[in-house]
Design a protein around this motif. Sequence first.
Motif, short mmCIF file in Angstrom:
data_model
loop_
_atom_site.label_atom_id
_atom_site.label_comp_id
_atom_site.label_asym_id
_atom_site.label_seq_id
_atom_site.Cartn_x
_atom_site.Cartn_y
_atom_site.Cartn_z
N LEU A 196 0.82 -1.22 0.00
CA LEU A 196 0.00 0.00 0.00
C LEU A 196 0.84 1.26 0.00
O LEU A 196 0.38 2.33 -0.43
N ILE A 197 2.08 1.17 0.49
CA ILE A 197 2.98 2.32 0.48
C ILE A 197 3.83 2.33 -0.80
O ILE A 197 3.99 3.37 -1.45
N THR A 198 4.39 1.19 -1.17
CA THR A 198 5.28 1.14 -2.34
C THR A 198 4.52 1.31 -3.65
O THR A 198 5.15 1.63 -4.68
N THR A 199 3.21 1.13 -3.65
CA THR A 199 2.44 1.21 -4.89
C THR A 199 2.21 2.63 -5.38
O THR A 199 1.89 2.85 -6.54
N VAL A 200 2.39 3.62 -4.50
CA VAL A 200 1.97 4.99 -4.85
C VAL A 200 2.79 5.56 -6.00
O VAL A 200 2.26 6.29 -6.85
N SER A 201 4.09 5.25 -6.06
CA SER A 201 4.91 5.78 -7.15
C SER A 201 4.48 5.18 -8.49
O SER A 201 4.46 5.88 -9.51
N THR A 202 4.13 3.89 -8.49
CA THR A 202 3.67 3.25 -9.72
C THR A 202 2.35 3.84 -10.19
O THR A 202 2.12 4.02 -11.39
N VAL A 203 1.45 4.12 -9.25
CA VAL A 203 0.16 4.73 -9.60
C VAL A 203 0.38 6.08 -10.27
O VAL A 203 -0.19 6.38 -11.33
N GLN A 204 1.22 6.91 -9.68
CA GLN A 204 1.46 8.24 -10.23
C GLN A 204 2.15 8.16 -11.59
O GLN A 204 1.81 8.91 -12.51
N TYR A 205 3.10 7.25 -11.72
CA TYR A 205 3.81 7.13 -12.99
C TYR A 205 2.87 6.68 -14.10
O TYR A 205 2.89 7.23 -15.22
N LEU A 206 2.03 5.67 -13.82
CA LEU A 206 1.09 5.18 -14.83
C LEU A 206 0.07 6.25 -15.18
O LEU A 206 -0.29 6.41 -16.36
N ARG A 207 -0.40 6.98 -14.20
CA ARG A 207 -1.35 8.07 -14.46
C ARG A 207 -0.74 9.10 -15.40
O ARG A 207 -1.37 9.51 -16.39
#
Length: 320
Positions: A196-207
């Motif tokens: 739940l913490i490490t996923t945030v960078s991937t979410v922002q990058y994909l967005r």
Amino acid sequence: MWKFSIRRILIMIPQMIFLSILIFILAKMMPGDALSGMVDPNVNPERLDEIRENLGWNNPWHVQYADWVGGVLKGDLGQSFRFKMPVTDIVGQRIINSFWLSVLTLIFTYAIAIPLGIISGRYNDTILDQSISGYTYLGFATPLFIFALVMLWVFGFTLGWFPTSGSVTPGLQPGTFEYFMSKLNHLILPSISMALITTVSTVQYLRNEIIDTKQKDFILTARAKGASESRVYNRHILRNSLLPIAAFFGFEITGLIGGTVFIETIFGYPGMGLLFYESILLRDYSVVTAVTLLFGIASIIGALLSDIILSLVDPRIRIK
């Protein structure tokens, strides 16, 4: 492709040599050793000095380094002074737990990040996008160890949904269905806490990738030709946006290494991270150097995987 991969692998050799030297020197610079701190008045200090001499701890650092590297190349990581057993056996007991923790964390990471990133990028500047972005900003601002402590307190101690320590319920027979479910139950809370913490960078990058791709000329051309919106997203926008995400798979592995030290310590999960932490407290430097070396090699291999995947995605970066 083969030339690029071989050259990239050859670059790893001096990296690993430099890494091993750095790790060994830093370990020797740490104060004390496994014999330090003994308060038993019956222990003769001269006897301790004799043990250090017999173990070779008083030899010059380059002599100790050569002995250590020679053992590593033979598969001998040394002897744990505190655990009274070979370091290879200790690592072998813990590395499987860390492996499954990392695998489940990666599964949760991509299972959360890809849908959220797609939704946020497709419906950007909406309330849904703002909510997902708010989650990512909160994730960036929250330290992993604080979030893990909260998750442990809420879902472990307060609600009692998951175990609060260990990797399996004692007394279960390995190979049985109950043993497997117990192992999985002990893995879920620490892995999802880290994901739940490490996923945030991937979410922002994909967005950001989706928003940027939507503005490309070939997307505007596809729409002008009358392609349906679902076809534009599935065949053009989403496919091109997901490819760079695959290239960061290796770096995700590297990022997990630092996180497992906090997660395994907080949840009392017997993996490599907890072993590393315990060995530092016990000044068991043979274990510390071995675990640090394995972590470093995993990071180098993760970077190699990222380079290879990225070269498959974008052949322009390959070394000619």
